[in-house]
Write a protein that holds these residues in place. Structure first.
Motif, PDB file in Angstrom:
ATOM      1  N   TYR A   7       0.800  -1.232   0.000  1.00 43.71           N
ATOM      2  CA  TYR A   7       0.000   0.000   0.000  1.00 43.71           C
ATOM      3  C   TYR A   7       0.829   1.277   0.000  1.00 43.71           C
ATOM      4  O   TYR A   7       0.276   2.350   0.202  1.00 43.71           O
ATOM      5  CB  TYR A   7      -0.914  -0.003   1.236  1.00 43.71           C
ATOM      6  N   HIS A   8       2.128   1.173  -0.189  1.00 40.23           N
ATOM      7  CA  HIS A   8       2.942   2.396  -0.136  1.00 40.23           C
ATOM      8  C   HIS A   8       3.930   2.397  -1.300  1.00 40.23           C
ATOM      9  O   HIS A   8       4.987   1.779  -1.243  1.00 40.23           O
ATOM     10  CB  HIS A   8       3.668   2.468   1.214  1.00 40.23           C
ATOM     11  N   MET A   9       3.544   3.096  -2.366  1.00 40.00           N
ATOM     12  CA  MET A   9       4.378   3.165  -3.560  1.00 40.00           C
ATOM     13  C   MET A   9       4.304   4.571  -4.156  1.00 40.00           C
ATOM     14  O   MET A   9       3.259   5.213  -4.097  1.00 40.00           O
ATOM     15  CB  MET A   9       3.885   2.150  -4.596  1.00 40.00           C
ATOM     16  N   ASP A  40       1.500   8.373  -3.510  1.00 36.41           N
ATOM     17  CA  ASP A  40       2.594   9.317  -3.739  1.00 36.41           C
ATOM     18  C   ASP A  40       2.467  10.508  -2.794  1.00 36.41           C
ATOM     19  O   ASP A  40       1.403  10.768  -2.231  1.00 36.41           O
ATOM     20  CB  ASP A  40       2.592   9.781  -5.196  1.00 36.41           C
ATOM     21  N   HIS A  41       3.587  11.234  -2.640  1.00 36.02           N
ATOM     22  CA  HIS A  41       3.619  12.390  -1.746  1.00 36.02           C
ATOM     23  C   HIS A  41       2.628  13.447  -2.222  1.00 36.02           C
ATOM     24  O   HIS A  41       2.697  13.915  -3.356  1.00 36.02           O
ATOM     25  CB  HIS A  41       5.022  12.991  -1.716  1.00 36.02           C
ATOM     26  N   SER A  42       1.721  13.826  -1.352  1.00 33.47           N
ATOM     27  CA  SER A  42       0.654  14.753  -1.721  1.00 33.47           C
ATOM     28  C   SER A  42       1.200  16.169  -1.924  1.00 33.47           C
ATOM     29  O   SER A  42       2.219  16.529  -1.343  1.00 33.47           O
ATOM     30  CB  SER A  42      -0.379  14.798  -0.604  1.00 33.47           C
ATOM     31  N   GLY A 108      -1.085   8.967   6.566  1.00 30.83           N
ATOM     32  CA  GLY A 108      -0.618  10.185   7.215  1.00 30.83           C
ATOM     33  C   GLY A 108       0.807   9.978   7.707  1.00 30.83           C
ATOM     34  O   GLY A 108       1.070   9.034   8.448  1.00 30.83           O
ATOM     35  N   SER A 109       1.697  10.834   7.256  1.00 28.91           N
ATOM     36  CA  SER A 109       3.103  10.705   7.651  1.00 28.91           C
ATOM     37  C   SER A 109       3.601  12.001   8.253  1.00 28.91           C
ATOM     38  O   SER A 109       3.215  13.084   7.811  1.00 28.91           O
ATOM     39  CB  SER A 109       3.973  10.365   6.434  1.00 28.91           C
ATOM     40  N   VAL A 110       4.455  11.867   9.236  1.00 30.89           N
ATOM     41  CA  VAL A 110       5.177  13.023   9.751  1.00 30.89           C
ATOM     42  C   VAL A 110       6.606  12.924   9.235  1.00 30.89           C
ATOM     43  O   VAL A 110       7.310  11.952   9.526  1.00 30.89           O
ATOM     44  CB  VAL A 110       5.147  13.069  11.293  1.00 30.89           C
ATOM     45  N   HIS A 111       6.994  13.880   8.414  1.00 33.91           N
ATOM     46  CA  HIS A 111       8.397  14.022   8.013  1.00 33.91           C
ATOM     47  C   HIS A 111       8.971  15.284   8.651  1.00 33.91           C
ATOM     48  O   HIS A 111      10.153  15.367   8.917  1.00 33.91           O
ATOM     49  CB  HIS A 111       8.538  14.134   6.494  1.00 33.91           C
ATOM     50  N   TYR A 112       8.096  16.270   8.864  1.00 32.34           N
ATOM     51  CA  TYR A 112       8.510  17.573   9.392  1.00 32.34           C
ATOM     52  C   TYR A 112       8.241  17.668  10.892  1.00 32.34           C
ATOM     53  O   TYR A 112       7.101  17.546  11.327  1.00 32.34           O
ATOM     54  CB  TYR A 112       7.732  18.691   8.688  1.00 32.34           C
ATOM     55  N   GLY A 157       2.054   6.301   8.448  1.00 37.94           N
ATOM     56  CA  GLY A 157       3.246   5.814   7.736  1.00 37.94           C
ATOM     57  C   GLY A 157       4.459   5.704   8.648  1.00 37.94           C
ATOM     58  O   GLY A 157       4.584   6.446   9.623  1.00 37.94           O
ATOM     59  N   HIS A 158       5.337   4.757   8.296  1.00 36.36           N
ATOM     60  CA  HIS A 158       6.667   4.586   8.939  1.00 36.36           C
ATOM     61  C   HIS A 158       6.767   5.222  10.330  1.00 36.36           C
ATOM     62  O   HIS A 158       7.435   6.230  10.530  1.00 36.36           O
ATOM     63  CB  HIS A 158       7.775   5.122   8.035  1.00 36.36           C
ATOM     64  N   ALA A 159       6.124   4.557  11.305  1.00 37.81           N
ATOM     65  CA  ALA A 159       5.888   5.186  12.609  1.00 37.81           C
ATOM     66  C   ALA A 159       7.148   5.623  13.358  1.00 37.81           C
ATOM     67  O   ALA A 159       7.104   6.621  14.066  1.00 37.81           O
ATOM     68  CB  ALA A 159       5.055   4.261  13.493  1.00 37.81           C
ATOM     69  N   SER A 226       6.007  -1.093   0.940  1.00 42.49           N
ATOM     70  CA  SER A 226       7.442  -1.142   0.617  1.00 42.49           C
ATOM     71  C   SER A 226       8.032   0.259   0.557  1.00 42.49           C
ATOM     72  O   SER A 226       9.240   0.419   0.596  1.00 42.49           O
ATOM     73  CB  SER A 226       7.652  -1.825  -0.733  1.00 42.49           C
ATOM     74  N   ASP A 227       7.165   1.284   0.453  1.00 44.01           N
ATOM     75  CA  ASP A 227       7.638   2.647   0.216  1.00 44.01           C
ATOM     76  C   ASP A 227       8.512   2.682  -1.037  1.00 44.01           C
ATOM     77  O   ASP A 227       9.536   3.368  -1.089  1.00 44.01           O
ATOM     78  CB  ASP A 227       8.424   3.153   1.437  1.00 44.01           C
ATOM     79  N   ALA A 228       8.095   1.913  -2.058  1.00 41.42           N
ATOM     80  CA  ALA A 228       8.883   1.804  -3.288  1.00 41.42           C
ATOM     81  C   ALA A 228       8.988   3.154  -3.986  1.00 41.42           C
ATOM     82  O   ALA A 228       7.989   3.844  -4.191  1.00 41.42           O
ATOM     83  CB  ALA A 228       8.244   0.786  -4.229  1.00 41.42           C
TER      84      ALA A 228
HETATM   85 ZN   LIG Z   1       7.192   8.966   3.957  1.00 43.43          ZN
END
Ligand SMILES: [Zn+2]
Ligand SMILES: [Zn+2]
Length: 266
Positions: A7-9, A40-42, A108-112, A157-159, A226-228
């Motif tokens: 589910y993550h590509m 994909d990244h929104s 929902g991902s936190v990168h920042y 995402g990627h906790a 996979s975050d491919a």
């Molecule tokens: Zn991410």
């Protein structure tokens, strides 16, 4: 053994991935997956917020590219999704994005951890030297807890992303994890087992076995990704991820259709 859905590509629209959706779909079929989802990244409300996502006017093109893969690979179930950055204050924008297309799920991902520091960005790796590792983890999990409780996302995402480059706090983080997982459970949000961590310095699936054990105890649902960022990464290390989930006790994972979860056997 059927591998779980990936589910993550990503797609080239985010400017740091290669291969069109049809190529990811082709690889998925080749390795025996029956279901995948593009996430994909929104876009942000303001184009140019950073250089690793599509612009707003590319959103329709993104959806068309995924629809083309759906048409070309009728034997494969392909979900339409986004990986959405959670930043406090962006909630209205995320709701606007949700209304634009018929999405199957939002990750929902936190990168920042602040408006200017995306902690997983290799170009900003030196920023870690100016910071206290525990304080970064703490700030990150505070945001992740807000994201999990926001009801804006089906999946987080990627906790434990802050471990990406190997920065691990020497203090116990259990209370950070528990707060986050309690919020996820309360709002019915799943977490993903993201195998990209195995390809990074941390050499470990996101999240750690410890977090996954806590998640299982609390009854938080799971998905796999996979975050491919290239077709050959589709479904990578999925047998290992599935085994980890089963070892921890999981016997089900979530399928998402039009933002509703259907539990399926793992
Ligand atoms: Zn991410
Ligand atoms: Zn990316």
């Amino acid at each position: 053994m059927q591998l779980p859905a990936d589910y993550h590509m990503h797609t080239p629209l985010c400017r740091h991935a290669t291969g069109e959706p049809v190529e990811y779909a082709k690889q998925a079929v080749a390795i025996g997956l029956t279901e995948i989802g593009f996430s994909d990244h929104s876009p942000m409300r303001r184009d140019g917020f950073d250089n690793w996502r599509m612009n707003q006017d590319q959103l329709d093109e993104y959806v068309e590219n995924v629809r083309k893969a759906q048409k070309d690979f009728p034997q494969l179930t392909i979900r339409l999704a986004l990986e959405v950055d959670y930043l406090p204050g962006h909630e209205d924008w995320i709701r606007e994005l949700a209304a634009r297309h018929s999405w199957d799920y939002f990750i929902g991902s936190v990168h920042y951890v602040s408006d200017s520091w995306d902690i997983d960005n290799p170009a900003k790796l030196s920023e870690w030297q100016n910071r206290n590792t525990f304080e970064v983890w703490s700030a990150y999990f505070d945001r992740l807890t807000l994201a999990a409780g926001s009801k804006l996302f089906e999946i987080i995402g990627h906790a434990d992303l802050p471990k990406k480059f190997g920065h691990r706090p020497n203090r116990d983080c259990t209370s950070l994890f528990e707060k986050f997982l309690a919020a996820a459970k309360k709002s019915g949000c799943a977490i993903e087992l993201n195998t990209a961590g195995l390809r990074k310095d941390c050499r470990e699936i996101y999240p750690s076995r410890r977090i996954l054990e806590l998640a299982f105890q609390k009854g938080v649902a799971i998905t796999f990704g996979s975050d491919a960022h290239a077709p050959e990464e589709v479904g990578m290390n999925f047998a290992e991820a599935r085994q980890l989930a089963r070892d921890v006790g999981y016997r089900e994972c979530c399928q998402f259709v039009k933002r509703k979860c259907r539990p399926i056997n793992l």
